[in-house]
Design a protein around this motif. Sequence first.
Motif, PDB file in Angstrom:
ATOM      1  N   GLN A 116     -57.392 -29.680 -32.606  1.00  0.00           N
ATOM      2  CA  GLN A 116     -57.589 -31.078 -32.194  1.00  0.00           C
ATOM      3  C   GLN A 116     -56.812 -31.419 -30.922  1.00  0.00           C
ATOM      4  O   GLN A 116     -56.855 -32.558 -30.456  1.00  0.00           O
ATOM      5  N   ASN A 117     -56.075 -30.453 -30.389  1.00  0.00           N
ATOM      6  CA  ASN A 117     -55.248 -30.698 -29.198  1.00  0.00           C
ATOM      7  C   ASN A 117     -55.527 -29.666 -28.111  1.00  0.00           C
ATOM      8  O   ASN A 117     -54.608 -28.970 -27.672  1.00  0.00           O
ATOM      9  N   PRO A 118     -56.792 -29.558 -27.673  1.00  0.00           N
ATOM     10  CA  PRO A 118     -57.140 -28.464 -26.748  1.00  0.00           C
ATOM     11  C   PRO A 118     -56.417 -28.542 -25.411  1.00  0.00           C
ATOM     12  O   PRO A 118     -56.227 -27.516 -24.759  1.00  0.00           O
ATOM     13  N   LYS A 151     -52.803 -23.221 -21.832  1.00  0.00           N
ATOM     14  CA  LYS A 151     -53.497 -24.307 -22.532  1.00  0.00           C
ATOM     15  C   LYS A 151     -54.212 -23.767 -23.777  1.00  0.00           C
ATOM     16  O   LYS A 151     -54.787 -22.671 -23.752  1.00  0.00           O
ATOM     17  N   LEU A 152     -54.213 -24.549 -24.826  1.00  0.00           N
ATOM     18  CA  LEU A 152     -54.809 -24.094 -26.086  1.00  0.00           C
ATOM     19  C   LEU A 152     -56.304 -23.842 -25.953  1.00  0.00           C
ATOM     20  O   LEU A 152     -56.851 -22.942 -26.582  1.00  0.00           O
ATOM     21  N   HIS A 153     -56.987 -24.635 -25.122  1.00  0.00           N
ATOM     22  CA  HIS A 153     -58.448 -24.480 -25.038  1.00  0.00           C
ATOM     23  C   HIS A 153     -58.845 -23.139 -24.428  1.00  0.00           C
ATOM     24  O   HIS A 153     -59.987 -22.709 -24.538  1.00  0.00           O
ATOM     25  N   SER A 154     -57.892 -22.476 -23.761  1.00  0.00           N
ATOM     26  CA  SER A 154     -58.222 -21.204 -23.139  1.00  0.00           C
ATOM     27  C   SER A 154     -57.911 -20.013 -24.049  1.00  0.00           C
ATOM     28  O   SER A 154     -58.032 -18.862 -23.633  1.00  0.00           O
ATOM     29  N   LEU A 155     -57.507 -20.297 -25.278  1.00  0.00           N
ATOM     30  CA  LEU A 155     -57.172 -19.208 -26.207  1.00  0.00           C
ATOM     31  C   LEU A 155     -58.328 -18.939 -27.165  1.00  0.00           C
ATOM     32  O   LEU A 155     -59.015 -19.864 -27.603  1.00  0.00           O
ATOM     33  N   TYR A 156     -58.518 -17.669 -27.486  1.00  0.00           N
ATOM     34  CA  TYR A 156     -59.509 -17.302 -28.498  1.00  0.00           C
ATOM     35  C   TYR A 156     -58.984 -17.697 -29.871  1.00  0.00           C
ATOM     36  O   TYR A 156     -57.781 -17.866 -30.073  1.00  0.00           O
ATOM     37  N   ALA A 157     -59.905 -17.788 -30.816  1.00  0.00           N
ATOM     38  CA  ALA A 157     -59.514 -18.165 -32.187  1.00  0.00           C
ATOM     39  C   ALA A 157     -58.472 -17.196 -32.735  1.00  0.00           C
ATOM     40  O   ALA A 157     -57.522 -17.594 -33.416  1.00  0.00           O
ATOM     41  N   ARG A 199     -47.304 -12.900 -19.633  1.00  0.00           N
ATOM     42  CA  ARG A 199     -48.073 -13.221 -18.433  1.00  0.00           C
ATOM     43  C   ARG A 199     -49.411 -13.859 -18.815  1.00  0.00           C
ATOM     44  O   ARG A 199     -49.983 -13.554 -19.858  1.00  0.00           O
ATOM     45  N   LEU A 200     -49.926 -14.729 -17.940  1.00  0.00           N
ATOM     46  CA  LEU A 200     -51.253 -15.305 -18.157  1.00  0.00           C
ATOM     47  C   LEU A 200     -52.294 -14.193 -18.117  1.00  0.00           C
ATOM     48  O   LEU A 200     -52.185 -13.266 -17.315  1.00  0.00           O
ATOM     49  N   GLY A 236     -60.311 -17.523 -20.990  1.00  0.00           N
ATOM     50  CA  GLY A 236     -60.870 -17.511 -22.319  1.00  0.00           C
ATOM     51  C   GLY A 236     -62.280 -18.090 -22.316  1.00  0.00           C
ATOM     52  O   GLY A 236     -62.872 -18.328 -21.264  1.00  0.00           O
ATOM     53  N   LEU A 237     -62.821 -18.328 -23.471  1.00  0.00           N
ATOM     54  CA  LEU A 237     -64.199 -18.765 -23.619  1.00  0.00           C
ATOM     55  C   LEU A 237     -64.522 -20.020 -22.808  1.00  0.00           C
ATOM     56  O   LEU A 237     -65.541 -20.115 -22.144  1.00  0.00           O
ATOM     57  N   PHE A 238     -63.607 -20.980 -22.849  1.00  0.00           N
ATOM     58  CA  PHE A 238     -63.878 -22.250 -22.189  1.00  0.00           C
ATOM     59  C   PHE A 238     -62.920 -22.497 -21.035  1.00  0.00           C
ATOM     60  O   PHE A 238     -62.716 -23.623 -20.607  1.00  0.00           O
ATOM     61  N   GLY A 239     -62.258 -21.432 -20.591  1.00  0.00           N
ATOM     62  CA  GLY A 239     -61.254 -21.600 -19.546  1.00  0.00           C
ATOM     63  C   GLY A 239     -61.863 -21.871 -18.207  1.00  0.00           C
ATOM     64  O   GLY A 239     -61.192 -22.306 -17.286  1.00  0.00           O
TER      65      GLY A 239
END
Length: 295
Positions: free
Chosen positions: A176-178, A214-220, A286-287, A292-295
């Motif tokens: 809930q906090n992407p 950022k969380l939205h750039s991480l895979y599940a 490192r980044l 990621g999927l939505f990065g």
Amino acid sequence: MDGPFAWYLAGQLHDAAAGRAVERIDVAPGRWQANVMLMHCAGQVLQRVHARGKWLIFDFAHGVTWLCCLVGRAKWVVRSPVNDAASGAMPSGYSPTFATPTIRPRGRAKRPAAAMRPGLLEIHFREAGSLQLFGRPLLFTLPIDLAMKHPELTALGPDVAAETFDLEDALYRIRQNPQKTAAAALLDQHIVSGLGNALKCQTLFAARLPPGQKLHSLYASELSRLVAHARAAGQDALLALRQGQPIRYAVYDRLGEPCPACGADIQADRSGVDGRWTWHCPVCQRLPETPGLFG
Ligand SMILES: [Zn+2]
């Protein structure tokens, strides 16, 4: 204070005081707006001391609960007749043995006991001994049913120091906090509770994630790993405290020291965008090269 310290301290306070009747509660003159409910706990039995997140919870037999969060230098100290006899020149019974564990950057001297200001309040028990509260903690006095519904407790995410941990709930909250960074998410007590800055750094290093990711750039799978490492960091810290061992931080407060995994110099910066410093390894954490999927 990290949650595991609260859990450990709650256990110590429970062992020292649970089941004992309160004779009186002293409040330092001029330092405390005495709360009528708080004073009414005199004559009652302190039934249980437990913890949730970073909160200490004191349940009294007549249905009143204290919620206490130790911030800054605040601490609880157990006083007993034995401690009084051994205290010598120290101010009234201050016992460093039972002081709240604190995370102190290395090289900074511990504040001498003689410099402690008088306690904020002191709970005297009928048989002997007392609990003394120092500093400027958050302290609420509430009927027990309202205490458990207090927003500070009901909003807490799964507790990394608790015996059970709902991984799915933590993942639901994290999704809930992407837009949050990994560092900010770990400190957000509404996502997972009980992590302070030291355990945040420990978790990010264990998960090999940069603080500003950022969380939205991480895979599940990466989110699951992050939460699992947060849980492990909390459990490891609590176990170390209960065994009387120091908590070993891989990167926290180790600026310029070699990374235990790769040997690179550990850095500290504010890239976590969480209002705190984050110690991390610039090589291990490192980044990723590809978004990621939505990065
Ligand atoms: Zn490294």
